[in-house]
Design an enzyme around this catalytic site. Structure first.
Site, mmCIF file in Angstrom:
data_model
loop_
_atom_site.group_PDB
_atom_site.id
_atom_site.type_symbol
_atom_site.label_atom_id
_atom_site.label_comp_id
_atom_site.label_asym_id
_atom_site.label_seq_id
_atom_site.Cartn_x
_atom_site.Cartn_y
_atom_site.Cartn_z
ATOM 1 C CG ASP A 141 12.128 51.983 24.180
ATOM 2 O OD1 ASP A 141 11.078 51.987 23.520
ATOM 3 O OD2 ASP A 141 12.729 53.026 24.503
ATOM 4 C CG HIS A 148 12.893 59.344 17.426
ATOM 5 N ND1 HIS A 148 13.037 60.469 18.200
ATOM 6 C CD2 HIS A 148 13.605 58.361 18.049
ATOM 7 C CE1 HIS A 148 13.793 60.183 19.252
ATOM 8 N NE2 HIS A 148 14.160 58.919 19.183
ATOM 9 C CD GLU A 214 13.009 58.595 24.067
ATOM 10 O OE1 GLU A 214 12.741 57.398 24.292
ATOM 11 O OE2 GLU A 214 14.043 58.973 23.496
ATOM 12 C CD GLU A 216 9.377 55.002 23.492
ATOM 13 O OE1 GLU A 216 9.179 53.773 23.511
ATOM 14 O OE2 GLU A 216 10.490 55.530 23.675
ATOM 15 C CG ASP A 248 11.969 55.401 27.140
ATOM 16 O OD1 ASP A 248 12.294 55.105 28.297
ATOM 17 O OD2 ASP A 248 12.716 55.257 26.158
ATOM 18 N NE ARG A 252 16.265 62.982 24.887
ATOM 19 C CZ ARG A 252 15.714 61.911 24.355
ATOM 20 N NH1 ARG A 252 16.408 60.782 24.253
ATOM 21 N NH2 ARG A 252 14.480 61.931 23.934
ATOM 22 C CD GLN A 255 19.635 58.752 25.011
ATOM 23 O OE1 GLN A 255 18.855 59.589 25.477
ATOM 24 N NE2 GLN A 255 19.344 58.012 23.963
ATOM 25 C CE LYS A 268 16.538 56.425 26.109
ATOM 26 N NZ LYS A 268 15.485 57.144 25.386
ATOM 27 C CB THR A 272 9.307 53.344 31.571
ATOM 28 O OG1 THR A 272 10.719 53.253 31.329
ATOM 29 C CG2 THR A 272 8.570 53.333 30.242
ATOM 30 C CD GLU A 379 12.536 63.538 17.147
ATOM 31 O OE1 GLU A 379 12.045 62.813 18.030
ATOM 32 O OE2 GLU A 379 12.223 63.464 15.954
HETATM 33 MN MN MN Z 1 12.531 55.251 24.020
#
Ligand code: MN
Length: 432
Positions: A141, A148, A214, A216, A248, A252, A255, A268, A272, A379
């Site tokens: 990844d 971002h 996420e 992606e 993904d 948080r 993380q 993570k 996915t 975000e």
């Molecule tokens: Mn990611």
């Protein structure tokens, strides 16, 4: 101007004898590859999406209709993964695409008028089970969206130190977990793990409270490289089969506590999600475009002049138990990525690291300059400080149990869409 390599398969006036609705993601100009089961319990095989149908390539191959593509006598598509086809490289991909395009054309009788064979080969998409398109050996990844990286860096370190000094010189990435990649439609449980609550002196073990998605995209590696022999940036596109949508999923709070100094790990690796149809670089060729200007200039091994991004519109939608209609969370574009796919693959292998057919390389969260194009809730809600208001009065800072995240993307021109379908996943409560 890009010197685009266009051929007959890209022509806007091509039509198929298979009905294709006007807003379909899968017109005859797309022809994305995937893996499916015709019915529960049957074995997986390779297919191509056309309108609201799937063309079973194993049936076409068995009937000898791919011999003009140089595949006589092989059984490349009678298996539940695209890896062997991915390994063959661009000229094989291109000849199969050209032959499939020909067979599906409205003025080509070979398949159109074949009665029983046509009915065996063309199945309604609604009735089939879509599977992961490849056996994914390794998953990486990246972190290639400048907006971002800047937004997240600003939240945690302030705008002056938002981008780490290496960020503008190399495509930052971490090695992810391939075993927990799931196909669109698979539900995902809220993970449990260790977090350090604000102001606490000891960490706690509990369900994550801050589950996020996420937005992606990812590319599948075609032919790999020998250990010790990097893939040069100039030829890197020949090692890329095509693109899919990627969610993904990220916890948080886990993380934030675990990531230093080696990067994300359990936050993570619980899941996915990817979309089932792989859109080839050849199908995307008309939509190749310039990415952001790179300043400072990258080192020579990353120099990628020309237009090597793609104009792909990307949307994220949220479904909740209480909403009557899905709520659009964001609208962005793949061409916001600072580092392009050629640079990512060249950088990944510059150490001599070998990649293999079916490896998946994700872009990192794709965010644009506008707030409406931010690619994750972290975000969009600025760490939960600016909750999102939904039309029924609900609010979201992060995902709630029962929420479904739907990602979609498409390129559009000349009256047709090259689409990716969707990448959908529902968040279930933590398992007991
Ligand atoms: Mn990611």
């Amino acid at each position: 101007m890009t010197d685009r390599r266009l051929n007959r398969t890209h022509r806007a006036d091509l039509r198929s004898f298979v009905p294709v609705p006007a807003d379909s993601h899968f017109p005859i100009q797309n022809l994305p590859f995937g893996v499916f089961r015709p019915r529960a319990g049957s074995s997986g095989r390779v297919g191509v999406a056309i309108g609201e149908h799937v063309l079973d390539l194993s049936v076409i191959e068995q009937a000898g209709l791919l011999s003009s593509a140089g595949l006589a006598g092989s059984s490349l598509f009678r298996q539940a993964s695209l890896n062997p086809f991915m390994a063959l490289g661009p000229s094989a991909w291109s000849s199969v695409r050209a032959r499939v395009s020909e067979l599906l054309r409205e003025d080509e009788p070979t398949l159109r008028d074949a009665g029983v064979l046509r009915d065996r080969a063309l199945l309604p998409l609604r009735g089939v089970e879509l599977m992961l398109p490849a056996e994914i050996g390794d998953y990486t990844d990246f972190y290639s969206s400048r907006h971002h990286a800047f937004n997240v860096g600003s939240m945690f370190r302030g705008p002056d130190n938002a981008l780490m000094p290496n960020w503008v010189h190399l495509p930052v990435a971490y090695h992810g977990r391939a075993s927990s990649i799931v196909v669109s439609g698979t539900s995902v449980h809220r993970p449990k793990g260790q977090t350090m609550p604000e102001g606490a002196s000891r960490p706690v073990y509990s369900p994550s409270r801050l589950v996020d998605y996420e937005l992606e995209m990812g590319f599948f590696v075609g032919p790999g490289n020998e250990l010790g022999s990097p893939i040069p940036v100039e030829g890197a596109a020949n090692h890329i089969f095509g693109l899919v949508l990627v969610n993904d999923w990220s916890a948080r709070d886990i993380q934030k506590w675990e990531y230093q100094p080696l990067g994300p790990f359990l936050s993570k690796n619980f899941a996915t999600s990817i979309s089932p149809w792989v859109v080839t670089l050849e199908a995307l060729e008309p939509f190749r475009c310039a990415g952001p200007v790179q300043d400072p200039e990258p080192l020579d091994y990353l120099a990628s002049p020309g237009e090597w991004s793609y104009d792909i519109k990307l949307e994220v939608w949220l479904e909740t138990h209480g909403l009557e209609q899905p709520h659009r969370l964001s609208l962005g574009n793949f061409n916001d990525l600072y580092w392009n796919v050629r640079q990512q693959l060249a950088h990944h292998t510059i150490s001599g690291c070998n990649v293999r057919p079916g490896d998946l390389m994700a872009s990192g969260t794709i965010s644009g300059a506008a707030k409406s194009s931010r690619g994750c809730l972290l975000e969009l809600t600025w760490r939960g400080t600016e909750p999102i208001e939904l039309s029924n009065g609900e609010q979201r800072k992060f995902l709630a149990d029962g929420d479904t995240v739907i990602m979609t993307g498409w390129s559009e021109a000349n009256g047709y869409r090259i689409g990716f379908g969707e990448c959908r996943g529902k968040l279930l409560p933590a398992q007991l």
